[in-house]
Design a protein around this motif. Structure first.
Motif, PDB file in Angstrom:
ATOM      1  N   LEU A 125       0.849  -1.207   0.000  1.00  0.00           N
ATOM      2  CA  LEU A 125       0.000   0.000   0.000  1.00  0.00           C
ATOM      3  C   LEU A 125       0.881   1.252   0.000  1.00  0.00           C
ATOM      4  CD1 LEU A 125      -2.832   1.421   0.499  1.00  0.00           C
ATOM      5  CD2 LEU A 125      -2.283   1.224   2.946  1.00  0.00           C
ATOM      6  N   LEU A 129       1.440   3.973  -2.870  1.00  0.00           N
ATOM      7  CA  LEU A 129       1.218   5.396  -2.587  1.00  0.00           C
ATOM      8  C   LEU A 129       2.412   6.212  -3.073  1.00  0.00           C
ATOM      9  CD1 LEU A 129      -0.400   7.665  -1.178  1.00  0.00           C
ATOM     10  CD2 LEU A 129       0.724   7.012   0.965  1.00  0.00           C
ATOM     11  N   LYS A 133       2.575   9.053  -5.952  1.00  0.00           N
ATOM     12  CA  LYS A 133       3.117  10.383  -5.652  1.00  0.00           C
ATOM     13  C   LYS A 133       4.250  10.743  -6.618  1.00  0.00           C
ATOM     14  CE  LYS A 133       2.269  10.854  -0.623  1.00  0.00           C
ATOM     15  NZ  LYS A 133       1.764  12.239  -0.564  1.00  0.00           N
ATOM     16  N   ALA A 157      -5.434  -2.729   3.579  1.00  0.00           N
ATOM     17  CA  ALA A 157      -4.626  -2.244   2.455  1.00  0.00           C
ATOM     18  C   ALA A 157      -5.440  -2.167   1.159  1.00  0.00           C
ATOM     19  CB  ALA A 157      -3.408  -3.145   2.268  1.00  0.00           C
ATOM     20  N   ASN A 159      -8.582  -1.842   0.821  1.00  0.00           N
ATOM     21  CA  ASN A 159      -9.578  -0.785   0.982  1.00  0.00           C
ATOM     22  C   ASN A 159      -8.997   0.576   0.608  1.00  0.00           C
ATOM     23  OD1 ASN A 159     -12.128   0.241   1.969  1.00  0.00           O
ATOM     24  ND2 ASN A 159     -10.985   0.974   3.748  1.00  0.00           N
ATOM     25  N   LEU A 160      -7.887   0.948   1.222  1.00  0.00           N
ATOM     26  CA  LEU A 160      -7.306   2.271   0.954  1.00  0.00           C
ATOM     27  C   LEU A 160      -6.690   2.353  -0.441  1.00  0.00           C
ATOM     28  CD1 LEU A 160      -5.687   3.555   4.272  1.00  0.00           C
ATOM     29  CD2 LEU A 160      -7.652   4.476   3.039  1.00  0.00           C
ATOM     30  N   TRP A 164      -7.767   5.303  -2.847  1.00  0.00           N
ATOM     31  CA  TRP A 164      -6.745   6.232  -3.369  1.00  0.00           C
ATOM     32  C   TRP A 164      -6.367   5.940  -4.824  1.00  0.00           C
ATOM     33  CZ3 TRP A 164      -3.160   5.611   1.538  1.00  0.00           C
ATOM     34  CH2 TRP A 164      -3.721   6.338   2.605  1.00  0.00           C
TER      35      TRP A 164
END
Lengths: 324, 320
Positions: A125, A129, A133, A157, A159-160, A164
């Motif tokens: 995760l 991310l 970025k 993990a 889920n987010l 995102w």
């Protein structure tokens, strides 16, 4: 996604090499050269090799414990010498003999490996991310087993990652057995891919013994992630020919898995069946198969020699290593 | 110098580091609003991509920060309550702490795991702990435990710039504590204890909020006993040299911490003093720490956590 003739031969060669390295590691354990333990990858090469082969060098890869990532390493195009030397506890190993069997090749997007099942969900995760970025169209391929899918970290993990829209492809190697416990006794549905619906992402079931099917599914999910369309969950139905850990009993609960059952699993061996397919299509010839086998054996022999002849680490390698 | 309070000093450290380095970001549960005020107001300047609210899911918070740290970022994970570190034990203890070592230095994990510890709010067993020993015991994690606004700001800035994982435990009993900090930028190096009060009769090694309780007792006893209060400020690395030097001067020592007594920080510091400075001691070391029970809430909290009377009693005991 159309694979060319050379691509198909390359995939076959990588599977044969992964199988040979797996056999070498098992033998190394039996002969006392491998110092730790080993969890064979046999039956799962189409997934471990085929999934990793989709990735670019700059993409990230989280292997799981089957084969200690050997299929993924070879799939991504890495030299397996460091894998063998690490298992032999030698200073020329991927981690100088310190991790013992966990590979780390950050230059090739392999940031490390851990000893807890399902640990990779939260770390992937964060990796995803960071990839988002950084904005360099990198993708994270995060592999786990059916046993790992039972972890709560999966929920947190996935889920987010979905909220995102992170560039992560979750790949479940479902060989039906979590150590000594069948997945049907710990998961209430047939397909782990069904979990994807809860996270609003595609959930795909693929024949994990067919490397072309795996490659195509992973390729599509990777391209989707690269475009910024978010994660996908792929479940590959694979097989586990051997026990959870070499030398441990091959049982389901307490019942020894029968020879008939194993023989049945091996009928659709991913390496053999891909060979047959390519021979039938005229892409491979018997001579080419023999040459590929010979090369893989030579590679294994060279890796063994390299591992045997490499020195063990001087204890000073761990001095001042706790902190950077 | 300018006046500030403890939580504002933490906020200012974050703001300065977020401005200085675009790889720094803050991630956690409700960090945009800020549960304790330490991260409040940052989202207005830095936006939601750098002050990231998460689900109420600690393994995701810690894992996202640690995974991003391994991929080149310098995240600050706000775990809210220090007690919640246990939930993300795999991520923080087994991965952040170990991975640089086990992967032969190929992987770096420059993450700050920040959380509020400590009692005083009467909120019971799972919101009041000081699990310093958890972090101090686990190889690979540095541990900062600031007791003043000055220390909080300087140590947090150092933590964010450190290439290693740092656990930063601020104390929720000190959030409103006033103090002075310089107008200009400053950093405080790890592993340098600070003598918060000089004295000659007894050394009190005190941590975080216990520094203030110990200073209160030292002031009360000043006409009878000259108390030196040593604040380690970071427990890993631990400035044992400054502690031993003080013990060499005073010959007597009391160690005060809010973590449990058994296998707690006081036990480790006790052992290190005995190993390295036994000959300097004129009396057995006394320890003041939380009782080895869960922390009771409400009226009962004070019966579990160290109180000024306990510190005074221990000082008098070593002076006998």
């Amino acid at each position: 996604m159309k694979l060319g003739k050379e691509d198909l031969i390359s995939l076959y060669r990588k599977m044969v090499r992964a199988r040979k390295m797996d056999e070498l590691t098992i033998r190394g354990l039996q002969e006392g050269k491998v110092l730790s333990f080993y969890h064979s990858n046999q039956g799962s090469e189409a997934l471990s090799v085929g999934g990793a082969a989709v990735l670019k060098k700059t993409d990230y890869l989280w292997a799981h414990h089957r084969g200690h990532g050997i299929g993924a390493l070879i799939g991504k195009g890495l030299d397996p010498k460091g894998f063998i030397a690490e298992h032999y506890g030698k200073v020329t190993g991927s981690c100088k003999g310190i991790s013992g069997f966990h590979m780390a090749e950050p230059e090739d997007g392999i940031l490390g490996a851990g000893g807890t099942i399902g640990y990779q969900f939260p770390l992937a995760l964060g990796n995803g991310l960071a990839a988002k970025k950084a904005g360099k169209q990198q993708v994270v391929l995060a592999c786990f087993g059916d046993g790992g899918s039972n972890r709560g970290t999966l929920h947190e993990a996935m889920n987010l990652a979905s909220v995102w829209k992170l560039p992560i492809v979750w790949v479940c190697d479902n060989n039906g057995m979590a150590q000594y416990t069948p997945i049907k006794d710990t998961y209430p549905k047939e397909d782990i891919a069904d979990l994807a619906a809860g996270y609003n992402m595609p959930g795909i079931v693929v024949d994990g013994l067919d490397i072309m099917a795996v490659y195509e599914a992973v390729y599509e999910a990777v391209e989707r992630a690269r475009k910024g369309d978010g994660p996908t969950l792929i479940e590959a139905k694979t097989a586990r020919y051997r026990s959870h850990s070499e030398g441990s009993p091959d049982v389901s609960h307490t019942q020894t898995r029968s020879q008939e059952e194993i023989a049945e699993l091996k009928k659709r061996d991913p390496v053999e069946s891909f060979k047959e397919k390519l021979l039938n299509q005229g892409i491979l010839t018997e001579e080419m198969v023999a040459a590929i086998n010979r090369e893989a054996e030579e590679e294994a022999a060279a890796a063994e020699k390299f591992g045997v002849e490499s020195p063990p680490p001087d204890p000073s390698v761990i001095d001042n290593l706790v902190y950077r | 110098m300018k006046q500030t309070i403890y939580l504002a000093a933490i906020n200012e450290a974050l703001r300065e580091e977020l401005r200085r380095d675009e790889k720094v970001f803050v991630i956690g549960e409700n960090v945009q609003q800020g549960t304790f005020g330490t991260t409040s107001g940052l989202v207005q300047e830095f936006g939601k991509d750098r002050i990231m609210d998460t689900s109420l899911a600690e393994t995701a918070v810690a894992g996202a920060a640690i995974g991003a740290a391994m991929s080149g970022y310098r995240p600050v994970a706000d775990m809210m309550f220090a007690d919640f570190l246990y939930i993300a034990g795999d991520e923080i203890l087994l991965k952040a702490g170990k991975w640089h070592f086990v992967h032969a230095g190929k992987v770096n994990v420059p993450v700050v795991v920040m959380a509020a510890m400590g009692g005083g709010m009467k909120i019971g067993a799972e919101h009041s702990m000081c699990p310093e020993a958890l972090a101090m015991h686990s190889p690979g994690l540095k541990l900062a435990v600031p007791s003043t606004p000055y220390d909080a700001k300087g140590l947090l800035k150092t933590a964010i710039r450190d290439d290693n994982p740092v656990v930063f435990f601020y104390n929720k009993g000190l959030l409103g504590l006033p103090g002075e900090i310089p107008e200009e930028e400053y950093l405080i190096p790890f592993g340098k204890a600070d003598i918060k009060r000089e004295g000659s009769d007894v050394t009190v090694v005190a941590i975080s909020r216990m520094v203030h309780l110990s200073l209160e007792v030292a002031e009360k006893l000043k006409n009878e006993i000259s108390v030196e209060v040593v604040d380690p400020r970071t427990l890993e690395p631990l400035d044992i040299d400054t502690i031993i030097a003080s013990v060499q001067k005073t010959g007597r020592c009391v160690i005060v911490d809010e973590d449990n007594k058994r296998c707690g920080v006081t036990a480790e510091i006790f052992a290190q003093i005995v190993e390295n400075g036994f000959d300097y001691l004129d009396a057995p070391i006394q320890r003041v720490a939380a009782a080895d029970t869960p922390i009771a809430a409400g009226f009962l909290e004070k019966h579990v956590l160290p109180q000024p009377e306990d510190i005074e009693k221990a000082i008098r005991k070593v002076m006998e």
